[in-house]
Design a protein around this motif. Structure first.
Motif, PDB file in Angstrom:
ATOM      1  N   ARG A   5      -9.106 -70.409  51.840  1.00 42.25           N
ATOM      2  CA  ARG A   5      -9.442 -70.525  50.370  1.00 42.25           C
ATOM      3  C   ARG A   5     -10.181 -72.044  50.171  1.00 42.25           C
ATOM      4  NH1 ARG A   5      -8.693 -71.983  45.209  1.00 42.25           N
ATOM      5  NH2 ARG A   5      -9.548 -70.680  43.640  1.00 42.25           N
ATOM      6  N   SER A   6      -9.329 -72.933  50.596  1.00 44.57           N
ATOM      7  CA  SER A   6      -9.930 -74.062  50.214  1.00 44.57           C
ATOM      8  C   SER A   6     -11.026 -74.708  51.100  1.00 44.57           C
ATOM      9  CB  SER A   6      -8.617 -75.460  50.334  1.00 44.57           C
ATOM     10  OG  SER A   6      -8.269 -75.457  51.743  1.00 44.57           O
TER      11      SER A   6
ATOM     12  N   LEU B 157     -14.092 -73.117  49.625  1.00 45.90           N
ATOM     13  CA  LEU B 157     -14.467 -73.805  48.549  1.00 45.90           C
ATOM     14  C   LEU B 157     -14.934 -75.199  48.573  1.00 45.90           C
ATOM     15  CD1 LEU B 157     -11.854 -72.763  45.959  1.00 45.90           C
ATOM     16  CD2 LEU B 157     -14.014 -71.866  46.151  1.00 45.90           C
TER      17      LEU B 157
ATOM     18  N   HIS C 240     -15.685 -66.341  36.503  1.00 46.20           N
ATOM     19  CA  HIS C 240     -15.519 -67.028  37.540  1.00 46.20           C
ATOM     20  C   HIS C 240     -16.357 -68.446  37.086  1.00 46.20           C
ATOM     21  CE1 HIS C 240     -14.485 -63.868  40.256  1.00 46.20           C
ATOM     22  NE2 HIS C 240     -15.478 -63.110  39.729  1.00 46.20           N
TER      23      HIS C 240
ATOM     24  N   ALA D 138     -13.731 -71.466  37.364  1.00 45.83           N
ATOM     25  CA  ALA D 138     -13.372 -72.077  38.635  1.00 45.83           C
ATOM     26  C   ALA D 138     -14.354 -72.512  39.550  1.00 45.83           C
ATOM     27  CB  ALA D 138     -12.633 -70.654  39.346  1.00 45.83           C
TER      28      ALA D 138
ATOM     29  N   ALA E 184     -18.560 -67.387  53.120  1.00 49.87           N
ATOM     30  CA  ALA E 184     -17.365 -66.602  52.673  1.00 49.87           C
ATOM     31  C   ALA E 184     -17.040 -65.037  53.205  1.00 49.87           C
ATOM     32  CB  ALA E 184     -17.509 -66.661  51.064  1.00 49.87           C
TER      33      ALA E 184
ATOM     34  N   VAL F  27     -13.385 -64.257  52.326  1.00 53.05           N
ATOM     35  CA  VAL F  27     -12.320 -65.070  51.437  1.00 53.05           C
ATOM     36  C   VAL F  27     -13.332 -65.477  49.993  1.00 53.05           C
ATOM     37  CG1 VAL F  27     -11.357 -67.314  51.277  1.00 53.05           C
ATOM     38  CG2 VAL F  27     -11.195 -66.182  53.353  1.00 53.05           C
ATOM     39  N   GLU F  28     -12.788 -65.366  48.987  1.00 51.26           N
ATOM     40  CA  GLU F  28     -13.362 -65.607  47.728  1.00 51.26           C
ATOM     41  C   GLU F  28     -15.010 -65.272  47.547  1.00 51.26           C
ATOM     42  OE1 GLU F  28     -11.716 -66.423  45.246  1.00 51.26           O
ATOM     43  OE2 GLU F  28      -9.951 -67.241  45.511  1.00 51.26           O
ATOM     44  N   GLN F  29     -15.355 -64.233  47.834  1.00 46.69           N
ATOM     45  CA  GLN F  29     -16.686 -63.806  48.016  1.00 46.69           C
ATOM     46  C   GLN F  29     -17.208 -63.813  46.639  1.00 46.69           C
ATOM     47  OE1 GLN F  29     -17.770 -60.503  50.693  1.00 46.69           O
ATOM     48  NE2 GLN F  29     -15.474 -60.422  51.167  1.00 46.69           N
ATOM     49  N   GLU F  30     -16.736 -63.350  45.570  1.00 47.96           N
ATOM     50  CA  GLU F  30     -17.049 -63.284  44.330  1.00 47.96           C
ATOM     51  C   GLU F  30     -17.372 -64.754  43.691  1.00 47.96           C
ATOM     52  OE1 GLU F  30     -14.999 -60.677  41.641  1.00 47.96           O
ATOM     53  OE2 GLU F  30     -15.676 -58.810  42.842  1.00 47.96           O
ATOM     54  N   LEU F  31     -16.066 -65.650  43.795  1.00 51.73           N
ATOM     55  CA  LEU F  31     -16.070 -67.052  43.416  1.00 51.73           C
ATOM     56  C   LEU F  31     -17.135 -67.648  44.036  1.00 51.73           C
ATOM     57  CD1 LEU F  31     -15.025 -69.264  41.750  1.00 51.73           C
ATOM     58  CD2 LEU F  31     -13.099 -69.349  43.561  1.00 51.73           C
ATOM     59  N   THR F  32     -17.458 -67.496  45.278  1.00 53.43           N
ATOM     60  CA  THR F  32     -18.250 -68.439  45.953  1.00 53.43           C
ATOM     61  C   THR F  32     -19.744 -67.966  45.400  1.00 53.43           C
ATOM     62  OG1 THR F  32     -16.826 -68.221  48.130  1.00 53.43           O
ATOM     63  CG2 THR F  32     -19.434 -68.818  48.305  1.00 53.43           C
TER      64      THR F  32
END
Length: 320
Positions: free
Chosen positions: A92-93, A96, A230, A233, A282, A287-292
């Protein structure tokens, strides 16, 4: 001088208007997601290569300055690692951190730099673009594989996969519709030949179509990007990309004695919003597709303000 006639604002206003027009088209659903994907393929597979090849086909090696690359990429890689260290070494890190490092040099950067700084600025940007994905995405691919291996506590079993990933990332970055036409154009320029008008004219027309279409697509994508749930974040990641990285690159450029147009271009390149390749990264690793997606959208929306501030400030500091 009237405000709208300021050279920085005169280059930014058309960009903002075209992105705004695309946003309106997206909100009104005049263009759907499937059409966006088709138009994006057209831009990347045809229009961008035409623009890049034509631009670099008249550039000799002695005109290229390696200092922008030396000022930009060590800092970008260090910033990528610093963000990972701040959040902890996890998949995740890494994703991001990539969002806080990887710039949209093509869809927004090419047209903005050409409008603001002309062909000399465009050549400097293309020097960065030619190795941007190769350096940043390859590093991120290796790091996320290591993070996944560490998380699974199967380091030895993951070694062959890591090597395979490294090779795949390097190959994909080289065999890509962005670095290939840059390299081909540069090689053509070294022959001393010039493009025939029969070839140059179609390339010019295709290249001219790239700018407005790409910015409209950015606006449409922005309208279709969900931020609800989102954005809080995504905000720190967008701040890392839009504000922190250009500050670091500006200091690096100064330390290397880079000034004037070249310095302005590398700082602008660092200040550009997060590139769409981060979402694809992502998606690939799930990994974290929506946040990305939200990071890309928020960074782009904020970029309309932060780019204005960065360009005005660098113009004042460079004395232009």
């Amino acid at each position: 001088m009237e405000l709208a006639q300021h050279p920085v604002l005169a280059s930014l206003i058309p960009v903002c208007l075209l992105v705004g027009a695309g946003w309106l088209a997206g909100r009104m659903r005049w263009v759907g997601p499937e059409a966006v994907r088709g138009l994006s393929n057209l831009v990347f597979m045809l229009l961008i290569p035409a623009l890049l090849f034509r631009t670099m086909s008249a550039v000799r090696f002695e005109q290229l300055d390696p200092r922008p690359v030396l000022a930009y990429f060590p800092v970008a890689l260090a910033w990528l690692l610093a963000q990972i260290g701040w959040r902890g070494f996890t998949p995740r890190s890494v994703v991001l951190a990539l969002g806080g490092t990887f710039s949209n040099n093509v869809m927004i950067g090419l047209i903005l730099v050409e409008l603001a700084y002309g062909k000399p600025g465009l050549v400097t940007l293309l020097t960065l673009v030619s190795v941007h994905s190769l350096i940043i995405l390859t590093a991120a691919s290796v790091l996320i594989e290591l993070a996944q291996a560490r998380q699974a506590s199967r380091d030895s079993a993951q070694a062959p996969r890591l090597l395979k990933t490294l090779w795949s990332a390097m190959r994909a970055s080289l065999l890509h519709p962005i670095p290939l036409p840059i390299a081909a154009g540069l090689l053509f320029a070294q022959t001393g030949w010039s493009l025939s008008p029969l070839v140059d004219q179609p390339l010019r027309l295709l290249g001219n179509a790239f700018g407005p279409l790409s910015l409209v697509l950015v606006g449409i994508s922005l309208a279709l990007t969900p931020l609800a749930g989102h954005w809080r974040a995504a905000l720190p990641v967008a701040a890392c990309k839009n504000l922190a990285l250009p500050l670091l690159v500006a200091l690096s450029g100064w330390a290397l004695g880079l000034g004037g147009l070249a310095w302005q271009v590398i700082v602008l390149a660092a200040a550009l919003p997060t590139g769409a390749n981060v979402f694809l990264f992502a998606q690939r690793y799930r990994v974290e597709q929506e946040l990305t997606t939200a990071v890309v959208g928020l960074s782009t929306a904020l970029g309309l303000l932060t780019l204005s501030a960065v360009m005005l400030l660098t113009a004042a500091l460079a004395g232009s």
